[in-house]
Design an enzyme around this catalytic site. Structure first.
Site, PDB file in Angstrom:
ATOM      1  N   ARG A 238       0.847  -1.186   0.000  1.00  0.00           N
ATOM      2  CA  ARG A 238       0.000   0.000   0.000  1.00  0.00           C
ATOM      3  C   ARG A 238       0.886   1.242   0.000  1.00  0.00           C
ATOM      4  O   ARG A 238       1.861   1.325   0.755  1.00  0.00           O
ATOM      5  CB  ARG A 238      -0.900   0.013   1.237  1.00  0.00           C
ATOM      6  CG  ARG A 238      -2.095  -0.942   1.135  1.00  0.00           C
ATOM      7  CD  ARG A 238      -3.109  -0.472   0.088  1.00  0.00           C
ATOM      8  NE  ARG A 238      -4.242  -1.379  -0.052  1.00  0.00           N
ATOM      9  CZ  ARG A 238      -4.322  -2.375  -0.941  1.00  0.00           C
ATOM     10  NH1 ARG A 238      -3.312  -2.623  -1.764  1.00  0.00           N
ATOM     11  NH2 ARG A 238      -5.396  -3.126  -1.019  1.00  0.00           N
ATOM     12  N   GLU A 267      -2.890   7.716  -4.480  1.00  0.00           N
ATOM     13  CA  GLU A 267      -3.306   7.151  -5.764  1.00  0.00           C
ATOM     14  C   GLU A 267      -4.588   7.786  -6.278  1.00  0.00           C
ATOM     15  O   GLU A 267      -5.493   8.011  -5.471  1.00  0.00           O
ATOM     16  CB  GLU A 267      -3.575   5.650  -5.557  1.00  0.00           C
ATOM     17  CG  GLU A 267      -2.522   4.758  -6.119  1.00  0.00           C
ATOM     18  CD  GLU A 267      -2.755   3.316  -5.718  1.00  0.00           C
ATOM     19  OE1 GLU A 267      -1.968   2.835  -4.891  1.00  0.00           O
ATOM     20  OE2 GLU A 267      -3.691   2.698  -6.211  1.00  0.00           O
ATOM     21  N   HIS A 285      -0.693   0.285 -10.242  1.00  0.00           N
ATOM     22  CA  HIS A 285      -1.396  -0.636  -9.343  1.00  0.00           C
ATOM     23  C   HIS A 285      -1.970  -1.849 -10.101  1.00  0.00           C
ATOM     24  O   HIS A 285      -3.191  -2.054 -10.133  1.00  0.00           O
ATOM     25  CB  HIS A 285      -2.499   0.088  -8.555  1.00  0.00           C
ATOM     26  CG  HIS A 285      -2.873  -0.623  -7.274  1.00  0.00           C
ATOM     27  ND1 HIS A 285      -3.357   0.018  -6.170  1.00  0.00           N
ATOM     28  CD2 HIS A 285      -2.832  -1.938  -6.944  1.00  0.00           C
ATOM     29  CE1 HIS A 285      -3.610  -0.854  -5.215  1.00  0.00           C
ATOM     30  NE2 HIS A 285      -3.297  -2.069  -5.663  1.00  0.00           N
TER      31      HIS A 285
END
Ligand code: GLV
Ligand code: GLV
Length: 321
Positions: A238, A267, A285
């Site tokens: 993360r 993000e 991602h």
């Protein structure tokens, strides 16, 4: 018929399965549903299939309470959902573990090789028409063999990554909240060390941690100062585990040598300076982004929603009434 809402289009398999029990509605837009929409429509469905970019906090859950029976998150991580509050609201929450373990470990490995062997830089070099001759010292990188890799977070993904590293002749250290059982340490060839030792001794550090208050900003300038100046950092866990501005400073001042990132602090925004550095490899991602993993994930969320509809406890429940 009960209605299910899917907040972003997922592979067909899962949608077909879901429609065996629900009237399925899918967000028609190529962007996340808004918070306003969730607050206005959250009570109109009995199941939600959610994505990592959907913030399901107390306020949203309070709207869903009494109507929504299940939120099936299309991800292994579920830091986007307040699971304690979901449980208080009588809502079951599920995730999609296991099926994306290998896919994500492979992306971590691909990032490691790419940044160390300068794959992306090399590709750009060729495309830009710069490849005029073979040169003894062109784009020299670092081999993984013989290097020490430090794995932070030794869950399923960390362990799968360790296996791949062993195959590439790396020495493996790990740090985890709980030490592995002796047989798992043997199986992964990994040696348990404290965090400080992992920082000091690793040539590459790969992050496989969930996002929690304890892991947020684990990597700051202070952390980078404890790493080898020749070290590489890989993150497929993360984004907020790394303070991204500090990473930029560390790379620019040579505190560490390079970084491969699949996830970001805010993000889909990426700290701008990172885009300009040649020693970073940046992915959007796609850790779990294999056809196999994403299709299986779509079946898993559908199955979880159907289980709840039929009064069964779903397999991968992370919170429930
Ligand atoms: C992806 O990041 C996931 O948690 O599945
Ligand atoms: C996630 O599936 C993990 O355990 O790493």
């Amino acid at each position: 018929m009960d209605k299910a809402y899917v907040t972003f289009k997922i592979p067909r398999k899962g949608l077909d399965l879901l429609s065996e029990g629900y009237r399925v509605e899918i967000n028609p837009l190529e962007k996340p549903v808004s918070r306003k929409w969730l607050l206005e429509h959250g009570q109109n469905y009995s199941a939600f299939i959610t994505m990592l970019h959907d913030t399901i906090d107390q306020e949203v859950l309070d709207v869903m309470k009494g109507h929504v029976k299940i939120i099936a998150n299309y991800a292994v991580g579920y830091n986007n959902i307040d699971i304690e509050h979901a449980a208080r609201c009588g809502i079951t929450v599920t995730n999609t573990p296991d099926v994306l373990t290998n896919a994500t470990a492979e992306i971590a490995f691909a990032l490691m090789l790419s940044v160390m062997r300068r794959i992306v830089e090399g590709d750009r070099y060729v495309r830009e028409g710069l490849f005029e001759m073979w040169k003894p010292e062109l784009l020299l990188g670092e081999e993984t063999a013989g290097k020490t890799v430090g794995i932070l977070g030794m869950g399923r993904i960390g362990r799968s990554f360790a296996k791949k590293c062993f195959g590439f002749d790396m020495k493996i250290l790990y740090h985890n909240r709980n030490r592995l059982a002796p047989e798992d340490e043997v199986a992964t060839h990994a040696k348990y060390v404290d965090f400080e030792t992992l920082l000091a001794e690793s040539d590459v550090i790969s992050i496989h941690l969930p996002l929690t208050p304890q892991t947020k900003h684990l990597f700051t300038l202070e952390t980078f100062q404890k790493m080898k100046r020749s070290a590489f950092l890989i993150n497929t866990g993360r984004g907020p585990v790394i303070k991204e501005n500090d990473l930029l400073k560390a790379l620019k001042t040579g505190l560490i040598k390079g970084a491969g990132l699949d996830v970001y602090e805010a993000e889909p925004k990426v700290t701008e300076g990172l885009l300009e550095l040649s020693q970073t490899v940046l992915l959007p991602h796609i850790g779990s982004g294999s056809v196999k993993a994403r299709e299986t994930m779509s079946e898993m969320v559908a199955r979880a929603a159907l289980d709840v509809l039929r009064g069964k406890t779903p397999e991968h429940m992370v919170a429930g009434p």
